[in-house]
Design a protein around this motif. Structure first.
Motif, short mmCIF file in Angstrom:
data_model
loop_
_atom_site.label_atom_id
_atom_site.label_comp_id
_atom_site.label_asym_id
_atom_site.label_seq_id
_atom_site.Cartn_x
_atom_site.Cartn_y
_atom_site.Cartn_z
N VAL A 98 14.25 1.30 4.49
CA VAL A 98 14.37 0.18 5.44
C VAL A 98 14.47 -1.24 4.58
O VAL A 98 14.02 -0.96 3.47
CB VAL A 98 13.28 0.33 6.52
CG1 VAL A 98 11.93 0.14 5.81
CG2 VAL A 98 13.63 -0.71 7.74
N PHE A 107 15.87 -5.46 3.54
CA PHE A 107 16.98 -6.27 3.40
C PHE A 107 17.62 -6.29 1.64
O PHE A 107 18.70 -6.67 1.52
CB PHE A 107 16.44 -7.61 3.54
CG PHE A 107 16.16 -7.80 4.99
CD1 PHE A 107 17.01 -8.04 6.18
CD2 PHE A 107 14.76 -7.52 5.33
CE1 PHE A 107 16.62 -8.09 7.37
CE2 PHE A 107 14.51 -7.46 6.58
CZ PHE A 107 15.26 -7.86 7.68
N VAL A 108 16.78 -5.74 0.86
CA VAL A 108 17.20 -5.72 -0.57
C VAL A 108 17.32 -4.37 -1.02
O VAL A 108 16.41 -3.46 -1.04
CB VAL A 108 15.96 -6.36 -1.36
CG1 VAL A 108 16.42 -6.51 -3.01
CG2 VAL A 108 16.04 -7.90 -0.97
N ASN A 129 10.84 4.27 2.90
CA ASN A 129 10.31 2.95 2.63
C ASN A 129 11.20 2.41 1.65
O ASN A 129 11.86 1.48 1.81
CB ASN A 129 8.89 3.11 2.33
CG ASN A 129 8.68 1.71 2.09
OD1 ASN A 129 8.88 1.00 1.34
ND2 ASN A 129 7.32 1.36 2.99
N HIS A 141 0.58 7.47 -5.26
CA HIS A 141 -0.75 6.88 -5.82
C HIS A 141 -1.30 7.71 -6.88
O HIS A 141 -2.66 7.42 -7.29
CB HIS A 141 -1.56 6.91 -4.65
CG HIS A 141 -0.97 5.89 -3.32
ND1 HIS A 141 -1.19 4.87 -3.51
CD2 HIS A 141 -0.19 6.33 -2.31
CE1 HIS A 141 -0.47 3.97 -2.39
NE2 HIS A 141 0.19 5.00 -1.76
N SER A 188 9.72 4.32 7.49
CA SER A 188 9.08 5.49 7.43
C SER A 188 8.81 6.46 8.83
O SER A 188 9.06 7.57 8.83
CB SER A 188 7.52 5.17 7.25
OG SER A 188 7.64 4.71 5.80
N ARG A 203 6.78 1.15 -8.72
CA ARG A 203 5.98 2.12 -8.47
C ARG A 203 6.57 3.08 -7.81
O ARG A 203 6.38 4.39 -7.94
CB ARG A 203 4.39 1.75 -8.08
CG ARG A 203 3.50 1.16 -8.82
CD ARG A 203 2.14 0.96 -8.34
NE ARG A 203 2.44 -0.20 -7.32
CZ ARG A 203 1.91 -0.08 -6.01
NH1 ARG A 203 1.20 0.79 -5.62
NH2 ARG A 203 2.13 -0.94 -4.99
N SER A 204 7.18 2.92 -6.66
CA SER A 204 7.88 3.57 -5.78
C SER A 204 8.79 4.57 -6.62
O SER A 204 9.26 5.88 -6.37
CB SER A 204 8.64 3.06 -4.59
OG SER A 204 7.64 2.42 -3.77
N ARG A 235 2.98 7.27 1.18
CA ARG A 235 2.09 7.94 2.08
C ARG A 235 2.27 8.07 3.50
O ARG A 235 1.91 8.70 4.29
CB ARG A 235 0.65 7.44 1.53
CG ARG A 235 -0.48 8.59 2.04
CD ARG A 235 -1.60 8.55 0.97
NE ARG A 235 -2.05 7.29 0.95
CZ ARG A 235 -3.02 6.66 -0.07
NH1 ARG A 235 -3.21 7.48 -0.92
NH2 ARG A 235 -3.46 5.40 0.00
N MET A 236 2.94 6.68 3.92
CA MET A 236 3.05 6.71 5.30
C MET A 236 3.84 7.62 5.71
O MET A 236 3.95 8.14 6.88
CB MET A 236 3.61 5.32 5.48
CG MET A 236 3.03 4.12 5.63
SD MET A 236 3.77 2.55 6.04
CE MET A 236 4.78 2.44 4.59
N PRO A 239 13.74 1.31 -1.34
CA PRO A 239 15.15 1.49 -1.83
C PRO A 239 15.29 2.06 -3.16
O PRO A 239 16.16 2.62 -3.70
CB PRO A 239 15.86 0.09 -1.51
CG PRO A 239 14.94 -0.43 -0.41
CD PRO A 239 13.43 0.17 -0.49
N THR A 240 14.22 1.44 -4.02
CA THR A 240 14.27 1.78 -5.39
C THR A 240 13.96 3.15 -5.75
O THR A 240 14.66 3.83 -6.73
CB THR A 240 13.08 0.82 -6.39
OG1 THR A 240 11.75 1.30 -5.53
CG2 THR A 240 13.59 -0.78 -6.16
#
Ligand SMILES: C/C1=C2N=C(/C=C3N=C(/C(C)=C4\N[C@@](C)([C@@H]5N=C1[C@](C)(CCC(=O)O)[C@H]5CC(=O)O)[C@@](C)(CC(=O)O)[C@@H]4CCC(=O)O)[C@@](C)(CC(=O)O)[C@@H]\3CCC(=O)O)C(C)(C)[C@@H]/2CCC(=O)O
Length: 209
Positions: free
Chosen positions: A164, A166-167, A136, A100, A194, A115-116, A78-79, A138-139
């Protein structure tokens, strides 16, 4: 003694962009890409972002053409969706974030994913010709690439892929770049986010930039 500072919004933008153009090495960008890269650097506050920004397969032109034809913008968070400046959009384009939606937690459990990532399953009816903005998660980008491995999956017009962190962030963007799954804009490595993603979309949306 009151602080003295620039109070004129457009003047602040003009000065910022002038500083970026003075300090950043932008000569490798095409005339269409350069203003997009400038806005991304502006949002990050980081001239050192410039060498990490890459465009593939005329992503800027493809995204612009799609937006002018009314394509929706599909956002991972949402951002990202909230940051897109509606008045810059050329065709009152729909800005969609399914993260959401009430179905997403159940889908995520079924898929054994975040959820992403699960939220992207709800993009399928709008994905054909859309402009994708992943800033936001990566998954989400990895899951989109897995969806696009299926030749029957609808194809987006362009992907701004700048998660963005590290993982998985660097790896998912490298996978997008190497896959050639769609024209794309990326920030290689851990940087992105974002705000950077929104800045790219806002620059692509307005041809007068
Ligand atoms: C692992 C996750 C990461 N999140 C990062 C950075 C930020 N995330 C913010 C916020 C508010 C949200 N992040 C979620 C998307 C949430 N973040 C994750 C997940 C756990 C997994 C995603 C992934 O790894 O791909 C993800 C939840 C999920 O199940 O998908 C968010 C939905 C969490 C929530 O509120 O429930 C939420 C987004 C809400 C929305 O806008 O719709 C931050 C603002 C952090 C904070 O709150 O402090 C920040 C924003 C960064 C940005 O510019 O977008 C990372 C760093 C991307 C990180 C993944 C990589 C890592 O190395 O850890």
């Amino acid at each position: 003694m009151p602080y003295v500072y620039e109070t004129d919004g457009p003047a602040i933008y003009r000065e910022s962009f002038a500083i970026i153009r003075r300090e950043a090495e932008l000569s490798r960008f095409s005339p269409e890409e350069e203003p997009v890269a400038v806005r991304m650097i502006h949002a990050a506050g980081l001239v050192a972002l410039a060498p990490h920004v890459h465009f593939r397969d005329d992503a800027v032109a493809r995204a612009r053409t799609a937006l002018e034809a009314g394509a929706p913008i599909l956002c991972d968070a949402r951002m990202v969706a909230e940051g897109i400046t509606r008045k810059r959009l050329p065709a009152d384009n729909a800005v969609i974030c399914t993260l959401h939606d009430e179905r997403v937690p159940g889908l995520a459990r079924e898929m054994g994913n975040t959820r992403s990532a699960a939220a992207l399953e709800l993009w399928r009816p709008r994905l054909e010709g859309a402009v994708v903005a992943i800033g936001n998660a990566p998954t989400a980008l990895f899951h989109l690439l897995n969806m696009l491995e299926d030749p029957d999956c609808p194809r987006p017009a362009a992907i701004v892929g700048c998660p963005v962190g590290f993982v998985g962030a660097a790896e998912s963007k490298q996978a997008l770049w190497e896959s050639g799954a769609a024209p794309c804009a990326i920030v290689e490595g851990r940087l992105g986010g974002s705000a950077v993603t929104v800045a790219a979309i806002n620059a692509m949306a307005d041809r007068s930039e």
